[in-house]
Scaffold this motif. Structure first.
Motif, PDB file in Angstrom:
ATOM      1  N   TRP A 170       0.874  17.595  -0.752  1.00  0.00           N
ATOM      2  CA  TRP A 170       0.143  18.667  -0.096  1.00  0.00           C
ATOM      3  C   TRP A 170      -1.193  18.926  -0.782  1.00  0.00           C
ATOM      4  CZ3 TRP A 170       0.141  20.059   4.514  1.00  0.00           C
ATOM      5  CH2 TRP A 170      -0.410  21.283   4.927  1.00  0.00           C
ATOM      6  N   ALA A 171      -1.175  18.925  -2.117  1.00  0.00           N
ATOM      7  CA  ALA A 171      -2.404  19.195  -2.865  1.00  0.00           C
ATOM      8  C   ALA A 171      -3.448  18.120  -2.590  1.00  0.00           C
ATOM      9  CB  ALA A 171      -2.095  19.257  -4.356  1.00  0.00           C
ATOM     10  N   PHE A 172      -2.992  16.863  -2.538  1.00  0.00           N
ATOM     11  CA  PHE A 172      -3.919  15.759  -2.290  1.00  0.00           C
ATOM     12  C   PHE A 172      -4.585  15.909  -0.922  1.00  0.00           C
ATOM     13  CE2 PHE A 172      -4.591  11.441  -0.507  1.00  0.00           C
ATOM     14  CZ  PHE A 172      -5.563  10.996  -1.395  1.00  0.00           C
ATOM     15  N   LEU A 173      -3.788  16.314   0.056  1.00  0.00           N
ATOM     16  CA  LEU A 173      -4.311  16.411   1.413  1.00  0.00           C
ATOM     17  C   LEU A 173      -5.209  17.625   1.626  1.00  0.00           C
ATOM     18  CD1 LEU A 173      -1.120  15.421   3.460  1.00  0.00           C
ATOM     19  CD2 LEU A 173      -3.129  14.008   3.036  1.00  0.00           C
ATOM     20  N   THR A 174      -5.028  18.665   0.814  1.00  0.00           N
ATOM     21  CA  THR A 174      -5.692  19.924   1.143  1.00  0.00           C
ATOM     22  C   THR A 174      -6.697  20.410   0.109  1.00  0.00           C
ATOM     23  OG1 THR A 174      -3.861  21.122   0.171  1.00  0.00           O
ATOM     24  CG2 THR A 174      -3.800  20.813   2.558  1.00  0.00           C
ATOM     25  N   THR A 175      -6.928  19.668  -0.967  1.00  0.00           N
ATOM     26  CA  THR A 175      -7.920  20.141  -1.923  1.00  0.00           C
ATOM     27  C   THR A 175      -9.232  19.386  -1.765  1.00  0.00           C
ATOM     28  OG1 THR A 175      -7.062  18.622  -3.578  1.00  0.00           O
ATOM     29  CG2 THR A 175      -6.298  20.892  -3.699  1.00  0.00           C
ATOM     30  N   ASN A 176     -10.257  19.955  -2.383  1.00  0.00           N
ATOM     31  CA  ASN A 176     -11.579  19.342  -2.345  1.00  0.00           C
ATOM     32  C   ASN A 176     -11.663  18.143  -3.260  1.00  0.00           C
ATOM     33  OD1 ASN A 176     -13.116  20.639  -0.433  1.00  0.00           O
ATOM     34  ND2 ASN A 176     -13.331  22.452  -1.754  1.00  0.00           N
ATOM     35  N   ILE A 213       0.818  -1.204   0.000  1.00  0.00           N
ATOM     36  CA  ILE A 213       0.000   0.000   0.000  1.00  0.00           C
ATOM     37  C   ILE A 213       0.859   1.264   0.000  1.00  0.00           C
ATOM     38  CG2 ILE A 213      -1.568   1.356   1.451  1.00  0.00           C
ATOM     39  CD1 ILE A 213      -2.979  -1.365   1.994  1.00  0.00           C
ATOM     40  N   VAL A 214       1.842   1.295   0.896  1.00  0.00           N
ATOM     41  CA  VAL A 214       2.644   2.516   0.993  1.00  0.00           C
ATOM     42  C   VAL A 214       3.500   2.730  -0.254  1.00  0.00           C
ATOM     43  CG1 VAL A 214       4.422   3.718   2.319  1.00  0.00           C
ATOM     44  CG2 VAL A 214       2.608   2.481   3.505  1.00  0.00           C
ATOM     45  N   SER A 215       4.095   1.663  -0.785  1.00  0.00           N
ATOM     46  CA  SER A 215       4.972   1.851  -1.947  1.00  0.00           C
ATOM     47  C   SER A 215       4.180   2.298  -3.178  1.00  0.00           C
ATOM     48  CB  SER A 215       5.753   0.569  -2.258  1.00  0.00           C
ATOM     49  OG  SER A 215       4.881  -0.408  -2.752  1.00  0.00           O
ATOM     50  N   ASN A 216       2.914   1.872  -3.280  1.00  0.00           N
ATOM     51  CA  ASN A 216       2.106   2.300  -4.418  1.00  0.00           C
ATOM     52  C   ASN A 216       1.440   3.649  -4.194  1.00  0.00           C
ATOM     53  OD1 ASN A 216       2.038   0.182  -6.588  1.00  0.00           O
ATOM     54  ND2 ASN A 216       1.511  -1.080  -4.829  1.00  0.00           N
ATOM     55  N   GLY A 217       1.314   4.034  -2.920  1.00  0.00           N
ATOM     56  CA  GLY A 217       0.525   5.233  -2.643  1.00  0.00           C
ATOM     57  C   GLY A 217       1.306   6.467  -2.294  1.00  0.00           C
ATOM     58  N   ILE A 218       2.499   6.267  -1.719  1.00  0.00           N
ATOM     59  CA  ILE A 218       3.205   7.400  -1.127  1.00  0.00           C
ATOM     60  C   ILE A 218       3.529   8.490  -2.145  1.00  0.00           C
ATOM     61  CG2 ILE A 218       5.580   6.478  -1.315  1.00  0.00           C
ATOM     62  CD1 ILE A 218       4.158   8.211   1.816  1.00  0.00           C
ATOM     63  N   ASN A 266      -4.753   5.538  -8.308  1.00  0.00           N
ATOM     64  CA  ASN A 266      -3.781   6.304  -7.536  1.00  0.00           C
ATOM     65  C   ASN A 266      -4.419   6.943  -6.310  1.00  0.00           C
ATOM     66  OD1 ASN A 266      -1.851   5.606  -9.343  1.00  0.00           O
ATOM     67  ND2 ASN A 266      -1.900   7.545 -10.487  1.00  0.00           N
ATOM     68  N   GLN A 267      -5.638   7.500  -6.502  1.00  0.00           N
ATOM     69  CA  GLN A 267      -6.342   8.107  -5.369  1.00  0.00           C
ATOM     70  C   GLN A 267      -6.596   7.080  -4.277  1.00  0.00           C
ATOM     71  OE1 GLN A 267      -9.999  10.356  -6.023  1.00  0.00           O
ATOM     72  NE2 GLN A 267      -9.293  10.612  -8.131  1.00  0.00           N
ATOM     73  N   ALA A 268      -7.026   5.864  -4.692  1.00  0.00           N
ATOM     74  CA  ALA A 268      -7.331   4.829  -3.702  1.00  0.00           C
ATOM     75  C   ALA A 268      -6.071   4.458  -2.930  1.00  0.00           C
ATOM     76  CB  ALA A 268      -7.919   3.597  -4.394  1.00  0.00           C
ATOM     77  N   TYR A 269      -4.965   4.248  -3.670  1.00  0.00           N
ATOM     78  CA  TYR A 269      -3.709   3.906  -2.991  1.00  0.00           C
ATOM     79  C   TYR A 269      -3.264   5.029  -2.059  1.00  0.00           C
ATOM     80  CZ  TYR A 269      -2.477  -0.510  -5.203  1.00  0.00           C
ATOM     81  OH  TYR A 269      -2.438  -1.825  -5.566  1.00  0.00           O
ATOM     82  N   ALA A 270      -3.431   6.269  -2.522  1.00  0.00           N
ATOM     83  CA  ALA A 270      -2.987   7.402  -1.700  1.00  0.00           C
ATOM     84  C   ALA A 270      -3.843   7.525  -0.441  1.00  0.00           C
ATOM     85  CB  ALA A 270      -3.047   8.694  -2.519  1.00  0.00           C
ATOM     86  N   THR A 271      -5.165   7.303  -0.584  1.00  0.00           N
ATOM     87  CA  THR A 271      -6.043   7.357   0.590  1.00  0.00           C
ATOM     88  C   THR A 271      -5.686   6.249   1.574  1.00  0.00           C
ATOM     89  OG1 THR A 271      -7.771   8.135  -0.898  1.00  0.00           O
ATOM     90  CG2 THR A 271      -8.453   7.497   1.316  1.00  0.00           C
ATOM     91  N   ALA A 272      -5.464   5.028   1.019  1.00  0.00           N
ATOM     92  CA  ALA A 272      -5.085   3.900   1.871  1.00  0.00           C
ATOM     93  C   ALA A 272      -3.772   4.189   2.598  1.00  0.00           C
ATOM     94  CB  ALA A 272      -4.970   2.626   1.038  1.00  0.00           C
ATOM     95  N   THR A 273      -2.815   4.798   1.861  1.00  0.00           N
ATOM     96  CA  THR A 273      -1.529   5.124   2.478  1.00  0.00           C
ATOM     97  C   THR A 273      -1.714   6.113   3.618  1.00  0.00           C
ATOM     98  OG1 THR A 273      -0.434   4.759   0.372  1.00  0.00           O
ATOM     99  CG2 THR A 273       0.794   6.017   2.015  1.00  0.00           C
ATOM    100  N   THR A 274      -2.563   7.147   3.375  1.00  0.00           N
ATOM    101  CA  THR A 274      -2.825   8.126   4.432  1.00  0.00           C
ATOM    102  C   THR A 274      -3.353   7.428   5.680  1.00  0.00           C
ATOM    103  OG1 THR A 274      -3.475   9.617   2.659  1.00  0.00           O
ATOM    104  CG2 THR A 274      -3.936  10.334   4.905  1.00  0.00           C
ATOM    105  N   LEU A 275      -4.329   6.509   5.481  1.00  0.00           N
ATOM    106  CA  LEU A 275      -4.907   5.785   6.622  1.00  0.00           C
ATOM    107  C   LEU A 275      -3.851   4.957   7.348  1.00  0.00           C
ATOM    108  CD1 LEU A 275      -8.357   4.591   5.235  1.00  0.00           C
ATOM    109  CD2 LEU A 275      -7.975   5.764   7.406  1.00  0.00           C
ATOM    110  N   VAL A 276      -3.022   4.244   6.572  1.00  0.00           N
ATOM    111  CA  VAL A 276      -1.980   3.409   7.177  1.00  0.00           C
ATOM    112  C   VAL A 276      -1.023   4.270   7.998  1.00  0.00           C
ATOM    113  CG1 VAL A 276       0.101   2.085   6.627  1.00  0.00           C
ATOM    114  CG2 VAL A 276      -2.066   1.492   5.554  1.00  0.00           C
ATOM    115  N   LEU A 277      -0.653   5.449   7.432  1.00  0.00           N
ATOM    116  CA  LEU A 277       0.274   6.322   8.158  1.00  0.00           C
ATOM    117  C   LEU A 277      -0.358   6.841   9.457  1.00  0.00           C
ATOM    118  CD1 LEU A 277       1.964   8.290   5.225  1.00  0.00           C
ATOM    119  CD2 LEU A 277       2.831   6.322   6.513  1.00  0.00           C
TER     120      LEU A 277
END
Lengths: 302, 283
Positions: free
Chosen positions: A66-72, A56-61, A272-283
């Motif tokens: 910043w944009a992913f975390l802070t945009t709508n 999850i982390v290697s595909n998502g990180i 990519n969005q799914a992996y990035a969201t999963a990575t955020t949760l894992v972190l």
């Protein structure tokens, strides 16, 4: 006579020892096979964990920025950040804890400081708390949907979700707080009462401060549970992907967002969005884990 | 005088807080039963539980979902329990303390990962793997659910087994070793039998977790309401509720609550088994 006996017994002994060593060999091979299975299982268990985290982390990180975390987030894909989900999750954590933590801590205080151990009412409360812990989260979802969303007319809202989750985390708070209250030495209480302090003063000034690390740990555990839940959340808080205006508004938490994304994995960007969201949760989960450890170490050092 | 009154009022406040969980359990049970009973009445308990067709609003039979829940849980137990128990043996009996400590930390982490993450991992890794290995067009099958659930129950099984293995008195091991038994022999013939009730508690809690799991299962099992087969899509009791509740109304909604009743009864049976085990442990 003696020599005769020994002459006869020597070959017999040899046979026996040959038998014995064959048996020992067989046992040793068996032992080694079992030991191999034990090591294999352990490697398997830890291997799976490493595999999940790494995958999850290697595909998502690379997609967590910043944009992913802070945009709508918009369905059309013009913006695809998770800011609304982060806000909803924070609302959910804050509100659920605000409801459940005081009740749970006071319940634990009652059970350890006031009740007579073994009395009927204590047995009933214990039984209820255990049953509550065993109820599947989907049942909480059904219940929250009927009582808070429909019957009490809250609609799909952060408030309905938080009320549902606060019942869900209540057993966790009660049990862990109880443990840390029990761990406060009896002599503290006796000393305080001997000096003429009232019970509530003793609890407030002596027992609770001493049990604080345990209580904080239980609250972090609950934060993990609240962030991790999904079924009871989307059944009560809904899944509208915009920043909630207030607690009476519907909201989509991070886990619900990941679930929604996986139902529509069509384009690369959605993957990519799914992996990035999963990575955020894992972190976040990793972070909470480290935090618990730091807190318990800090208090132990003191 | 004033002091006494303050103490008394706090006493009542704490007592009321302690009653909240009792009140909550009662309310949850009452709500699920009141909302579910109409469906059980109109379909008939027997027909509802043994009916093999789920096709609202005409047919409400939940046998497919019962079979899906039972098969996925049984499979998860068949994989997860031996693996978890052996890992617990390693942690409690074989590993040096430092290594055991590190591994325990990792296993705690496994317990804290949200179920949607397991579901997501199952969807992107295990489902395609099943497609490849068994050469089938869709890997969203009961087998995928079994694998994901097996991983999810590991922390429960390991933690409870390890605790009860460690609680076995050291003299048991010494006695067995003194008689010339090997370490492995001692573990399997002396230590594990002595820790039986704790291990069983872990297994029962594992079953409860597997039966109650919802999201991970929805994401990997395909959700078709038909009698479960290993390499076919199937649906569990929990998935049935989560998938359809958002748009159900009338008798359909009642039938979903009734599904909840069946799930509730499963869990209550497991809880009674736990109570029975604990009582035996005490005596």
């Amino acid at each position: 006579m003696t020599s005769l006996v020994s002459e006869q017994s020597i070959p017999a002994d040899r046979d026996q020892s040959a038998d014995l060593s064959a048996g020992q060999n067989k046992r040793r091979i068996q032992d080694n096979i079992v030991l191999g299975l034990i090591v294999l299982s352990t490697v398997g268990t830890t291997g799976i964990l490493t595999w999940i985290l790494w995958h999850i982390v290697s595909n998502g990180i690379a997609h967590v920025d910043w944009a992913f975390l802070t945009t709508n987030y918009t369905r059309t894909g013009s913006t695809s950040g998770i800011w609304p989900m982060i806000v909803s999750t924070l609302y959910m954590v804050g509100l659920s804890l605000a409801i459940a933590a005081p009740i749970g801590i006071m319940a634990a205080v009652y059970l350890t400081e006031y009740s007579k151990p073994g009395s009927k009412i204590v047995k009933l409360i214990r039984f209820a708390t255990e049953s509550l812990a065993g109820i599947p989260s989907i049942i909480y979802g059904l219940f929250g949907l009927t009582l808070f969303v429909s019957t009490l007319g809250m609609g799909f809202s952060i408030l309905a979700g938080a009320l549902t989750l606060s019942i869900l985390i209540l057993p966790v708070i009660i049990r862990t707080t109880e443990e840390s209250l029990i761990a406060v030495p009896q002599s503290y209480r006796e000393g305080s009462y001997a000096l003429g302090a009232s019970r509530i003063y003793t609890i407030w000034r002596l027992i609770l401060p001493n049990a604080l690390p345990g209580i904080i740990t239980s609250i972090i555990l609950c934060i993990g549970r609240i962030i991790g839940e999904s079924a009871p959340v989307f059944m009560t808080a809904g899944m509208v992907a915009r920043i909630p205006n207030s607690v009476f508004d519907s909201g989509r938490t991070l886990t619900v967002h990941l679930y929604k994304l996986t139902t529509e994995l069509f384009s690369i960007s959605e993957w990519n969005q799914a992996y990035a969201t999963a990575t955020t949760l894992v972190l976040i989960v990793l972070g909470l884990n480290v935090l618990t450890r730091v807190i318990s170490k800090y208090f132990k050092a003191k | 005088m004033r002091q006494v009154r303050i103490d008394k009022s706090f006493h009542s406040l704490f007592f009321l807080s302690a009653l909240v969980s009792t009140f909550a359990v009662a309310t949850i049970a009452i709500f699920i039963f009141i909302e579910g009973l109409p469906a059980l009445q109109s379909v008939g308990v027997g027909a509802f539980v043994t009916g093999s067709t789920w096709n609202p609003p005409g047919y409400f039979g939940i046998l497919p979902m019962i079979s899906g829940s039972v098969l996925s849980t049984a499979g998860a137990i068949a994989i997860g329990v031996p693996m978890g128990l052996l890992t617990a043996v390693f942690l409690a009996e074989i590993a040096p303390e430092r290594l055991a400590h590190t591994l325990r930390t990792a296993i705690e982490l496994l317990a804290g990962i949200p179920s949607v993450i397991y579901g997501f991992f199952g969807l992107v890794v295990i489902v395609p793997l099943i497609e490849q290995v068994f050469n089938i067009p869709a890997g969203n099958t009961t087998l995928a659910g079994i694998i994901v659930l097996a991983i999810m129950i590991l922390p429960t099984v390991i933690t409870l087994s390890e605790t009860s293995l460690r609680a076995v008195p050291q003299t048991y091991r010494e006695g067995s070793l003194a008689l010339g038994a090997s370490k492995i022999f001692t573990i399997f013939k002396v230590v594990i039998p002595a820790a039986r009730s704790g291990i069983l508690t872990g297994v029962i809690l594992g079953i409860a977790r597997a039966i109650g799991e919802t999201m991970a299962i929805i994401m990997v099992m395909g959700n078709a309401p038909m009698i479960a087969g290993l390499l076919q899509p199937s649906r569990t009791l929990t998935a049935n509720i989560a998938l359809e509740m958002s748009y159900a109304s009338g008798l359909h909604a009642n039938a979903l609550y009734a599904t909840g009743i069946v799930l509730f009864i499963f869990i209550m049976l497991l809880n009674s088994a736990l109570l029975y085990l604990n009582r035996k442990k005490v005596s």
